[in-house]
Design an enzyme around this catalytic site. Structure first.
Site, short mmCIF file in Angstrom:
data_model
loop_
_atom_site.label_atom_id
_atom_site.label_comp_id
_atom_site.label_asym_id
_atom_site.label_seq_id
_atom_site.Cartn_x
_atom_site.Cartn_y
_atom_site.Cartn_z
N SER A 53 -10.98 0.99 3.31
CA SER A 53 -10.24 0.44 4.46
C SER A 53 -9.49 1.57 5.13
O SER A 53 -8.76 2.30 4.47
CB SER A 53 -9.22 -0.61 4.00
OG SER A 53 -9.85 -1.67 3.36
N GLU A 55 -4.21 3.52 6.53
CA GLU A 55 -4.04 3.42 5.08
C GLU A 55 -4.49 4.74 4.45
O GLU A 55 -3.94 5.20 3.47
CB GLU A 55 -4.87 2.27 4.53
CG GLU A 55 -4.74 2.17 3.02
CD GLU A 55 -5.65 1.14 2.41
OE1 GLU A 55 -5.45 -0.05 2.67
OE2 GLU A 55 -6.54 1.54 1.65
N ARG A 86 0.81 -1.23 0.00
CA ARG A 86 0.00 0.00 0.00
C ARG A 86 0.83 1.27 0.00
O ARG A 86 0.43 2.28 0.57
CB ARG A 86 -1.00 0.03 1.17
CG ARG A 86 -1.97 -1.13 1.19
CD ARG A 86 -2.92 -1.16 -0.02
NE ARG A 86 -3.55 -2.45 -0.12
CZ ARG A 86 -3.08 -3.48 -0.85
NH1 ARG A 86 -1.99 -3.36 -1.57
NH2 ARG A 86 -3.71 -4.62 -0.88
#
Ligand code: EPU
Length: 316
Positions: free
Chosen positions: A239, A310, A182
């Site tokens: 998320s 995130e 990520r």
């Protein structure tokens, strides 16, 4: 540096009604929170974008480039500087294929992953179904190496066209990008701060030929599964925390900690998926940050795991 009246005049003269001052970022983020940006602009041409970036650099002004604002939490104090949205340019998409079945899609950074995935399915191109249902734009997805258990952007990106800080357009091959979980970092010299990073304008993805009907069936199943487990009907940034590199996922940890449904002001840990923070209507960024802190503290206490966000947090 703060935006002065002289800066504002230049922006107005150069971009007319396209530029907006004190623009609430709550209108440009999927979470629907965030204070005002000093100036907000969505240039229509790459040449306007280049001129703007050069000018920001010359004037030592902070600039934040955004796509669809779907992975972004802007704090309530807003953004001191200029927010540049790519949504009005960088929208071309085409593909070529060779006899060996290799397909290359070239797509503008502002194209949504949704549109990109649909294009691939329509043309019988395999390799992007992992991204079905991920919100956001291609440029943003590359910058954070968006993905799922089925794959990630780093697997398919072969080349990007970027706008450098100096306002030049350059092509970088995949060696210029280091993809991690990520996140993506540029393997370039002299790239230090977000304000001096290149802006992705376009990407070339390497894919392969497949049966469009089979791809569509697979994509439909992925979307159906998402709709069951994710609160897609509510405002969120997807998320919220990265999954730890091993062991239980962020969702499982938060769920086991008994935090589903926990609410601070208008922000709530989704009752459907524990790794999603949703805005139930009138959340502020402060509510979301407080909720984030509660989650991190409890998961750290119970499981000795530090959850990292995130979602990108920006502003003051
Ligand atoms: N789980 C729980 N409780 C919950 C939620 C999940 O126990 O409240 C469990 C699930 O049962 C499953 C595990 O946690 O066993 C993982 O959950 P899920 O399959 O939903 O996947 P995830 O790891 O939470 C990742 C991506 C998502 C992507 C999904 C599905 C990250 C941080 N997130 O979520 O990406 O949609 O896989 O492919 O990698 C996004 O990044 O915004 C995003 C939507």
């Amino acid at each position: 540096m703060m935006l002065t009246d002289t800066h504002k005049r230049w922006l107005k003269d150069r971009f007319g009604p396209q530029v907006r001052f004190n623009e609430p970022m709550s209108q440009h983020t999927s979470l629907g929170v965030g204070g005002p940006a000093d100036a907000y602009l969505a240039p229509r041409q790459a040449s306007d974008l280049a001129a703007l970036c050069q000018w920001c650099q010359q004037n030592d002004l902070y600039r934040l480039t955004i796509g669809n604002g779907t992975n972004l939490l802007v704090l309530d104090g807003g953004i001191e500087g200029i927010v540049i949205s790519l949504k009005a340019c960088c929208k071309d998409m085409q593909h070529t294929r060779n006899e060996t079945g290799e397909v290359r899609i070239s797509a503008g950074a502002a194209i949504s992953l949704n549109a990109l995935c649909n294009y691939a399915i329509r043309h019988g191109i395999e390799g992007l179904n992992f991204a079905v249902g991920i919100p956001g734009t291609l440029g943003g997805a590359i910058m954070m190496n968006a993905g799922t258990a089925k794959g990630c952007m780093g697997n398919v990106v072969r080349e990007v066209t970027v706008l450098t800080t100096g306002g030049d357009i350059q092509h970088y091959d995949q060696k210029a990008m280091v993809f991690g979980y990520r996140h993506m970092t540029w393997a370039l010299e002299n790239q230090k701060t977000a304000a001096t990073l290149p802006i992705i304008l376009e990407a070339m993805l390497q894919l392969s030929v497949a049966d469009g009907n089979a791809l569509k069936t697979e994509a439909d199943a992925i979307l159906k599964a998402r709709a069951k487990t994710q609160p897609l009907h509510q405002r969120s940034a997807g998320s919220f925390f990265k999954n730890p590199l091993s062991g239980l996922s962020a969702g499982e940890l938060i769920d086991r900690a008994g935090l589903k449904g926990t609410q601070v002001g208008g922000a709530q840990i989704s009752k459907r998926h524990a790794n999603w923070i949703v805005n139930t209507g009138k959340a502020t960024a402060a509510d979301i940050i407080e909720l984030k802190n509660i989650v991190q503290a409890k998961v750290s206490n119970l499981y000795k795991i530090d959850l990292e966000t995130e979602v990108q947090i920006v502003g003051t």
